[in-house]
Design a protein around this motif. Structure first.
Motif, PDB file in Angstrom:
ATOM      1  N   TYR A 134     -31.575  -3.515 -19.368  1.00 38.16           N
ATOM      2  CA  TYR A 134     -30.269  -4.155 -19.377  1.00 38.16           C
ATOM      3  C   TYR A 134     -29.223  -3.052 -19.430  1.00 38.16           C
ATOM      4  CZ  TYR A 134     -26.122  -6.473 -21.213  1.00 38.16           C
ATOM      5  OH  TYR A 134     -24.842  -6.910 -21.405  1.00 38.16           O
ATOM      6  N   HIS A 186     -21.907  -4.441 -27.626  1.00 35.78           N
ATOM      7  CA  HIS A 186     -22.470  -4.874 -26.341  1.00 35.78           C
ATOM      8  C   HIS A 186     -23.986  -5.012 -26.424  1.00 35.78           C
ATOM      9  CE1 HIS A 186     -18.870  -4.934 -23.860  1.00 35.78           C
ATOM     10  NE2 HIS A 186     -18.473  -3.854 -24.521  1.00 35.78           N
ATOM     11  N   TYR A 233     -26.321  -8.717 -26.423  1.00 34.40           N
ATOM     12  CA  TYR A 233     -27.477  -8.953 -25.551  1.00 34.40           C
ATOM     13  C   TYR A 233     -28.676  -9.415 -26.383  1.00 34.40           C
ATOM     14  CZ  TYR A 233     -31.441  -8.295 -22.535  1.00 34.40           C
ATOM     15  OH  TYR A 233     -32.596  -8.518 -21.825  1.00 34.40           O
ATOM     16  N   ASP A 241     -28.221 -12.929 -27.898  1.00 32.59           N
ATOM     17  CA  ASP A 241     -28.364 -13.921 -26.841  1.00 32.59           C
ATOM     18  C   ASP A 241     -29.845 -14.120 -26.500  1.00 32.59           C
ATOM     19  OD1 ASP A 241     -26.810 -15.695 -25.048  1.00 32.59           O
ATOM     20  OD2 ASP A 241     -27.861 -14.553 -23.498  1.00 32.59           O
ATOM     21  N   HIS A 242     -30.583 -13.033 -26.447  1.00 30.63           N
ATOM     22  CA  HIS A 242     -32.026 -13.115 -26.199  1.00 30.63           C
ATOM     23  C   HIS A 242     -32.698 -13.932 -27.311  1.00 30.63           C
ATOM     24  CE1 HIS A 242     -35.949 -11.758 -24.709  1.00 30.63           C
ATOM     25  NE2 HIS A 242     -36.279 -11.582 -25.983  1.00 30.63           N
ATOM     26  N   GLN A 297     -21.856 -16.614 -26.437  1.00 28.28           N
ATOM     27  CA  GLN A 297     -22.047 -15.356 -25.722  1.00 28.28           C
ATOM     28  C   GLN A 297     -20.726 -14.945 -25.107  1.00 28.28           C
ATOM     29  OE1 GLN A 297     -24.548 -15.487 -22.303  1.00 28.28           O
ATOM     30  NE2 GLN A 297     -24.671 -13.295 -22.132  1.00 28.28           N
TER      31      GLN A 297
END
Length: 177
Positions: free
Chosen positions: A3, A107, A111, A114-115, A176
């Motif tokens: 990512y 940042h 991620y 959210d995962h 998000q």
């Protein structure tokens, strides 16, 4: 899985070769570990090899944070995942101080959260930090976490007891950004 974010940064699972870089030194650097107990007991090469060999457990997700020029600069994780309760503890370390205060943590953390909520179907993600770790407290709040409570005089740091501030966010409140 890679990512990319902020143009020069990316996340990926750790490789054995990452242990040969600066990573092991972060845990003996008293500036990096000043708000945790990591720097109190120095760790040898076998500790990090054992850590790496146990990464593929189903109760944790660990990603390395990398910079295109500087390589491995940090880690973040969801650990102590409870599939029964659908909870996990969030943790992060930026071992290369050159990359502090550049937005890397927020940042990368977005991620991973959210995962946790979208892919792992977690209901609650939580963390705790020393009451004098303003950076981690700001990160938790910027992620939308709320203060859940405090563990009074729970850490012994630099000759005095510190409280741990506990934060959490629920899946229904995750936005998000």
């Amino acid at each position: 899985m890679i990512y990319t974010f902020l143009e020069d940064y990316y996340l990926r699972p750790l490789k054995i070769a990452d242990l040969e870089g600066p990573y092991p030194t972060w845990f003996s650097d008293q500036n990096i570990t000043q708000y945790s107990s990591h720097g109190k007991f120095f760790k040898n090469e076998n500790y990090f090899i054992s850590f790496y060999e146990n990464l593929n457990r189903e109760d944790q997700v660990v990603l390395g944070i990398f910079h295109k020029s500087d390589g491995h600069i940090g880690n973040l994780s969801l650990q102590d995942i409870s599939w029964l309760n659908r909870t996990a503890e969030f943790a992060i370390i930026i071992g290369n101080q050159k990359h502090h205060r550049k937005g890397v943590s927020i940042h990368a953390s977005r991620y991973l959260l959210d995962h946790g909520f979208q892919k792992l179907n977690l209901n609650k993600i939580y963390c705790g930090t020393s009451d004098n770790n303003i950076g981690m407290q700001r990160l938790a709040l910027n992620l939308g976490m709320k203060e859940e409570g405090r563990r009074i005089d729970h850490l012994f740091l630099e000759g005095s007891y510190r409280s741990i501030v506990l934060y959490y966010i629920l899946a229904k409140d995750w936005d998000q950004k």
